[in-house]
Motif scaffolding. Sequence first.
Motif, PDB file in Angstrom:
ATOM      1  N   LEU A  96       0.824  -1.215   0.000  1.00  0.00           N
ATOM      2  CA  LEU A  96       0.000   0.000   0.000  1.00  0.00           C
ATOM      3  C   LEU A  96       0.859   1.266   0.000  1.00  0.00           C
ATOM      4  CD1 LEU A  96      -2.557  -1.222   2.722  1.00  0.00           C
ATOM      5  CD2 LEU A  96      -3.055  -0.913   0.291  1.00  0.00           C
ATOM      6  N   PRO A  97       1.697   1.430  -1.028  1.00  0.00           N
ATOM      7  CA  PRO A  97       2.574   2.612  -1.043  1.00  0.00           C
ATOM      8  C   PRO A  97       1.756   3.909  -1.133  1.00  0.00           C
ATOM      9  CG  PRO A  97       2.594   1.517  -3.175  1.00  0.00           C
ATOM     10  CD  PRO A  97       1.821   0.625  -2.242  1.00  0.00           C
ATOM     11  N   GLN A  98       2.226   4.930  -0.431  1.00  0.00           N
ATOM     12  CA  GLN A  98       1.545   6.232  -0.458  1.00  0.00           C
ATOM     13  C   GLN A  98       2.340   7.215  -1.306  1.00  0.00           C
ATOM     14  OE1 GLN A  98      -1.425   7.256   0.748  1.00  0.00           O
ATOM     15  NE2 GLN A  98      -1.837   5.167   1.404  1.00  0.00           N
ATOM     16  N   PRO A  99       1.801   7.598  -2.450  1.00  0.00           N
ATOM     17  CA  PRO A  99       2.542   8.542  -3.302  1.00  0.00           C
ATOM     18  C   PRO A  99       2.722   9.889  -2.608  1.00  0.00           C
ATOM     19  CG  PRO A  99       0.370   8.045  -4.239  1.00  0.00           C
ATOM     20  CD  PRO A  99       0.524   7.179  -3.029  1.00  0.00           C
ATOM     21  N   ARG A 100       3.782  10.616  -2.989  1.00  0.00           N
ATOM     22  CA  ARG A 100       4.158  11.863  -2.296  1.00  0.00           C
ATOM     23  C   ARG A 100       3.639  13.108  -3.011  1.00  0.00           C
ATOM     24  NH1 ARG A 100       5.714  10.719   2.865  1.00  0.00           N
ATOM     25  NH2 ARG A 100       7.340   9.122   2.926  1.00  0.00           N
ATOM     26  N   VAL A 101       2.326  13.189  -3.133  1.00  0.00           N
ATOM     27  CA  VAL A 101       1.724  14.313  -3.853  1.00  0.00           C
ATOM     28  C   VAL A 101       1.999  15.648  -3.147  1.00  0.00           C
ATOM     29  CG1 VAL A 101      -0.464  15.297  -4.665  1.00  0.00           C
ATOM     30  CG2 VAL A 101      -0.059  12.839  -4.832  1.00  0.00           C
ATOM     31  N   GLU A 102       1.876  15.632  -1.818  1.00  0.00           N
ATOM     32  CA  GLU A 102       2.086  16.884  -1.066  1.00  0.00           C
ATOM     33  C   GLU A 102       3.498  17.409  -1.237  1.00  0.00           C
ATOM     34  OE1 GLU A 102       0.879  16.117   3.015  1.00  0.00           O
ATOM     35  OE2 GLU A 102      -0.257  18.000   2.898  1.00  0.00           O
ATOM     36  N   LEU A 103       4.466  16.483  -1.188  1.00  0.00           N
ATOM     37  CA  LEU A 103       5.859  16.911  -1.357  1.00  0.00           C
ATOM     38  C   LEU A 103       6.085  17.444  -2.777  1.00  0.00           C
ATOM     39  CD1 LEU A 103       8.723  17.205  -0.290  1.00  0.00           C
ATOM     40  CD2 LEU A 103       9.156  14.822  -0.953  1.00  0.00           C
ATOM     41  N   GLY A 104       5.490  16.777  -3.766  1.00  0.00           N
ATOM     42  CA  GLY A 104       5.604  17.250  -5.151  1.00  0.00           C
ATOM     43  C   GLY A 104       5.102  18.683  -5.263  1.00  0.00           C
ATOM     44  N   SER A 105       3.989  18.972  -4.586  1.00  0.00           N
ATOM     45  CA  SER A 105       3.422  20.329  -4.644  1.00  0.00           C
ATOM     46  C   SER A 105       4.314  21.342  -3.928  1.00  0.00           C
ATOM     47  CB  SER A 105       2.041  20.364  -3.992  1.00  0.00           C
ATOM     48  OG  SER A 105       1.148  19.653  -4.786  1.00  0.00           O
ATOM     49  N   ILE A 106       4.861  20.933  -2.783  1.00  0.00           N
ATOM     50  CA  ILE A 106       5.783  21.831  -2.061  1.00  0.00           C
ATOM     51  C   ILE A 106       6.944  22.191  -2.996  1.00  0.00           C
ATOM     52  CG2 ILE A 106       7.517  21.923  -0.201  1.00  0.00           C
ATOM     53  CD1 ILE A 106       5.585  20.200   1.507  1.00  0.00           C
ATOM     54  N   LEU A 107       7.474  21.184  -3.680  1.00  0.00           N
ATOM     55  CA  LEU A 107       8.627  21.409  -4.562  1.00  0.00           C
ATOM     56  C   LEU A 107       8.244  22.261  -5.778  1.00  0.00           C
ATOM     57  CD1 LEU A 107      10.053  17.816  -4.231  1.00  0.00           C
ATOM     58  CD2 LEU A 107      11.246  19.902  -3.514  1.00  0.00           C
ATOM     59  N   ALA A 108       7.018  22.041  -6.299  1.00  0.00           N
ATOM     60  CA  ALA A 108       6.572  22.832  -7.456  1.00  0.00           C
ATOM     61  C   ALA A 108       6.432  24.304  -7.077  1.00  0.00           C
ATOM     62  CB  ALA A 108       5.246  22.294  -7.976  1.00  0.00           C
TER      63      ALA A 108
ATOM     64  N   ASP B 181       9.017   1.946  -4.320  1.00  0.00           N
ATOM     65  CA  ASP B 181       8.808   2.711  -3.089  1.00  0.00           C
ATOM     66  C   ASP B 181       7.857   3.874  -3.336  1.00  0.00           C
ATOM     67  OD1 ASP B 181      10.815   1.529  -1.127  1.00  0.00           O
ATOM     68  OD2 ASP B 181      12.059   1.878  -2.885  1.00  0.00           O
ATOM     69  N   PHE B 182       7.864   4.367  -4.567  1.00  0.00           N
ATOM     70  CA  PHE B 182       7.072   5.539  -4.942  1.00  0.00           C
ATOM     71  C   PHE B 182       7.361   6.731  -4.036  1.00  0.00           C
ATOM     72  CE2 PHE B 182       4.893   1.786  -6.592  1.00  0.00           C
ATOM     73  CZ  PHE B 182       5.188   2.026  -7.925  1.00  0.00           C
ATOM     74  N   GLU B 183       8.632   6.810  -3.630  1.00  0.00           N
ATOM     75  CA  GLU B 183       9.132   8.009  -2.968  1.00  0.00           C
ATOM     76  C   GLU B 183       9.623   8.944  -4.081  1.00  0.00           C
ATOM     77  OE1 GLU B 183       8.885   8.749   0.062  1.00  0.00           O
ATOM     78  OE2 GLU B 183       8.465   6.865   1.061  1.00  0.00           O
ATOM     79  N   LEU B 184      10.068  10.147  -3.703  1.00  0.00           N
ATOM     80  CA  LEU B 184      10.585  11.085  -4.700  1.00  0.00           C
ATOM     81  C   LEU B 184      12.089  11.259  -4.538  1.00  0.00           C
ATOM     82  CD1 LEU B 184       7.775  13.819  -4.630  1.00  0.00           C
ATOM     83  CD2 LEU B 184       8.109  11.998  -6.325  1.00  0.00           C
TER      84      LEU B 184
END
Length: 332
Positions: free
Chosen positions: A197-209, A270-273
């Motif tokens: 059940l990997p959790q994608p890092r959408v919030e981190l992607g947005s912080i970086l954008a 891992d679906f980490e960034l």
Amino acid sequence: MSIKDEFEFINQIAPKNTYQTALIKGIGDDAALIGQDPMSELVICLDTMVEGIHFLESTMRPSHIGHKALAANISDIAAMGGIPTFYLVSIATPGHWSKENLLEIFEGMRELGDQYQMDLIGGDTVSTNDSLVLTVTVIGKVEKGKHLLRSNSRPGDIIFVSGIPGESAAGLSLLLEKGIDFPFNNDEVHLIKRHQLPQPRVELGSILANVNHRVALNDISDGVASEAHEIAAESNVTLVIEKDRVPYSSFIKNISRKQQLDWFFYGGEDFELLGTIDKSYWKDIQLKAKAKGIPVCKIGYVSEGPASVLLKEEDQLVAIEKKGYNHFKKNR
Ligand code: ADP
Ligand code: MG
């Protein structure tokens, strides 16, 4: 097809010219980008999971398969700095899959999709002879001009990673050894969940954008080695990863550092960034990530040189091979 062949193959099929002026980025990053209106860009990607290649009955329940197929795509949207909005699903089912199990796959997708308020808007349902094949397309959006490309890395940047890549492979190793029904302890359950059940890092992607400065970003589907090579190749830089900065998991017990390092570089899923960013922005990112409870750590730096990835240990530099790991087959 070996990884090398896969890249050659994609290069061969990639169109030399494109027609649509709205196209910002086609083949070659985590997702395609299309200019939409004065405010935003569309982000579109697709990913496939095949029974026997990406999962086995002994490693994933049907809901996990659905979750992971959607998570892999959401992760590609996150790696562009985007937010997912819609998805479409193609499912090719062999006769031995029950309707209940197929519904459970969709339930797994729905639960994850709900977290992001995503709508399922279409797909296709067909039969196949032997293995189940699940293909998911995700559509997302990013504010105009804020997308993050693999080609954004420059000498002097620092390299960072979220979470602890390798935990998914550690979980898979437990599942393959003991089976999905084994009474795992709490540490083991943590690792297994990272695989199922990997959790994608959408919030981190947005912080970086929203840094409003170039950030090179890739999500970790094939392992840190392969993803780092993609950034190095697209940006034409050398990525130096410092061995003593590689994060190790406190949940992985009685496993050698060598094995953990191997999972970090070659485990995948891992679906980490993984990304690179100008030094002067790093502190701000750390603070913003910490405020949201997202673990990030610096693992190295970018230098001038041929497109390559090196591992630094004291004063020694060793080349990190561009290879991914295949769980159930010798070649992918
Ligand atoms: P990721 O690992 O981020 O999912 P991939 O390595 O699978 O990306 O793919 C690299 C690029 O090649 C992406 O832009 C993807 O859309 C494109 N690509 C892969 N396979 C095909 C294909 N069969 N037809 C067209 N484009 C493809
Ligand atoms: Mg990707």
